[in-house]
Design a protein around this motif. Sequence first.
Motif, short mmCIF file in Angstrom:
data_model
loop_
_atom_site.label_atom_id
_atom_site.label_comp_id
_atom_site.label_asym_id
_atom_site.label_seq_id
_atom_site.Cartn_x
_atom_site.Cartn_y
_atom_site.Cartn_z
N VAL A 154 -4.43 28.47 23.19
CA VAL A 154 -4.56 27.37 22.29
C VAL A 154 -5.41 26.51 22.73
N LEU A 155 -6.58 26.07 21.97
CA LEU A 155 -7.56 25.11 22.14
C LEU A 155 -6.81 23.71 22.02
N LYS A 156 -6.46 22.98 23.07
CA LYS A 156 -5.83 21.84 22.65
C LYS A 156 -6.71 20.39 22.40
N LYS A 157 -7.95 20.58 22.86
CA LYS A 157 -8.83 19.55 22.50
C LYS A 157 -10.28 20.10 22.58
N SER A 196 -2.47 15.12 32.60
CA SER A 196 -2.12 16.59 31.88
C SER A 196 -3.08 16.62 30.60
N GLU A 197 -3.17 15.55 30.07
CA GLU A 197 -3.69 15.41 28.74
C GLU A 197 -5.29 16.05 28.67
N SER A 198 -5.86 16.04 30.01
CA SER A 198 -7.02 16.52 30.12
C SER A 198 -7.23 18.06 29.74
N ILE A 199 -6.23 18.64 29.81
CA ILE A 199 -6.23 20.13 29.61
C ILE A 199 -6.69 20.62 28.38
N ALA A 200 -7.72 21.15 28.38
CA ALA A 200 -8.22 21.77 27.16
C ALA A 200 -7.73 23.06 26.42
N LEU A 201 -7.22 23.88 27.46
CA LEU A 201 -7.08 25.47 27.09
C LEU A 201 -6.11 25.79 28.30
N THR A 202 -5.23 26.56 28.05
CA THR A 202 -4.34 27.49 29.18
C THR A 202 -4.47 28.89 28.48
N ALA A 203 -4.66 29.64 29.62
CA ALA A 203 -4.75 31.35 29.14
C ALA A 203 -3.96 32.13 30.18
N ASN A 204 -3.38 32.99 29.57
CA ASN A 204 -2.66 34.23 30.72
C ASN A 204 -2.90 35.52 30.63
N PHE A 205 -3.60 36.10 31.78
CA PHE A 205 -3.93 37.27 31.50
C PHE A 205 -3.08 38.26 32.50
N TYR A 335 -13.85 26.31 12.42
CA TYR A 335 -13.31 25.61 13.75
C TYR A 335 -12.23 26.39 14.32
N PHE A 336 -12.52 26.75 15.76
CA PHE A 336 -11.71 27.54 16.32
C PHE A 336 -10.31 26.71 16.91
N LEU A 337 -9.32 27.64 16.72
CA LEU A 337 -7.83 26.87 17.25
C LEU A 337 -7.24 27.85 18.20
N GLU A 338 -7.09 29.00 18.15
CA GLU A 338 -6.57 29.72 19.35
C GLU A 338 -7.09 31.22 19.09
#
Length: 437
Positions: A154-157, A196-205, A335-338
């Motif tokens: 998810v693109l958070k910012k 933590s608010e600087s996190i723009a995206l988290t991904a799990n592979f 605009y991409f979201l996730e």
Amino acid sequence: MDSNSSPSNTISVFSTFTSPFENSPRAGDDTNPSQFRKPLSLWPGMYHSPVTNALWETRSQIFERLLDPPVDFPPQSELLTKTPSQSRTTILYNFSSDYILREQYRDPWNEVRIGKLLEDLDALAGTISVKHCCDDDSMTRPLLLVTASVDKMVLKKTISVDVDLKIAGAVIWVGRSSIEIQLEVTQLTNGKIDASESIALTANFIFVARDSKTGRAAPVNRLSPETEREKLLYAEAEARNKLRKSKGGDGRKEIENGEVNRLEALLAEGRIFCDMPALADRDSILLRDTRLENSLICQPQQRNIHGRIFGGFLMHRAFELAFSTAYAFAGLMPYFLEVDHVDFLRPVDVGDFLRFKSCVLYTEFENADQPLINVEVVAHVTRPELRSSEVSNRFYFTFTVRPEAKAMNNGFRIRKVVPATEEEARTIRQRMDAESL
């Protein structure tokens, strides 16, 4: 995830093109022994990304061993126990000072190109998996590690291309032959991260290990989380793994046991389009009328260290087609979201004829200011000689429209997508159910 990484595990990324304002180092310069090494562009797996360049340079000893794996050597006999910190790796994008690197990643809105970022995430996750699975014994044959799936990103910012960027990741969970890696994308401000608010995206592979000689599932090194954060991530990943295993049959059973009314409701409007098109709702459109497609022959430059097509390249190409599909559908810039769950169902080889087919599966209007466009991209490996076609990957992306584009078009509206066949209705229903979990 612990944001503190040791200097030895931090990789600075630089542009892959030489600046026209700087002199290139002379080949064979005695002060630069690396000039004698085989050029990176000739290495298998050398897909031309600045991040891949940096990863290959940094882990060259491991990768050079993997280029020509000793398949006649015995497999690893004793599993090691490693900590998340041993695989933790950080990538730094020096966007603020490297203008050429900036240009390689810039999109039309002065943001980072999402497709290239997906490539880099996959490349970093692959390197982390190699770090964890390596036994540092040159007399054993290395494991074959492949991307099995990617959990929702998810693109958070918005990610600016003018500010330095950081991707940090580590192994957070290990099964018998599978590994889960979590990556965090953060934007730096004046060289520092603001919490933590600087996190723009988290991904799990999710990666799975195979014996490079037999092709069968192979055990991987164990994981011992140390900090409270690492233990929490391990427990969460364990719960996700159990959920993945339990979901397999339940979804099929739900479709088999009923939900006929839900499918019929989806199909009702589509039948009007097919049978009485003049009477169909002008605010709706058939799913099949949103389709786009492209194709390519997979080239050697796109292969990974195992000779297969680099998963990040597939994700990049799928994203570009999904973006185009959303653009053609909405009539305004998306605009991409996730990215939702991505499945890598079968490997793609050099020389394969690969076809990407996309469509808008459904739209959502709960938030009038941010209507959602859900796009499916399916990759098919086609073999004309054998008259066969197999699905290799499924990708699901969610877009909205850029706020500035929407603000300039007061009459903007997104149409409802309806299925014309039962198969399309089932696919839509399954995706809606998956999104609600």
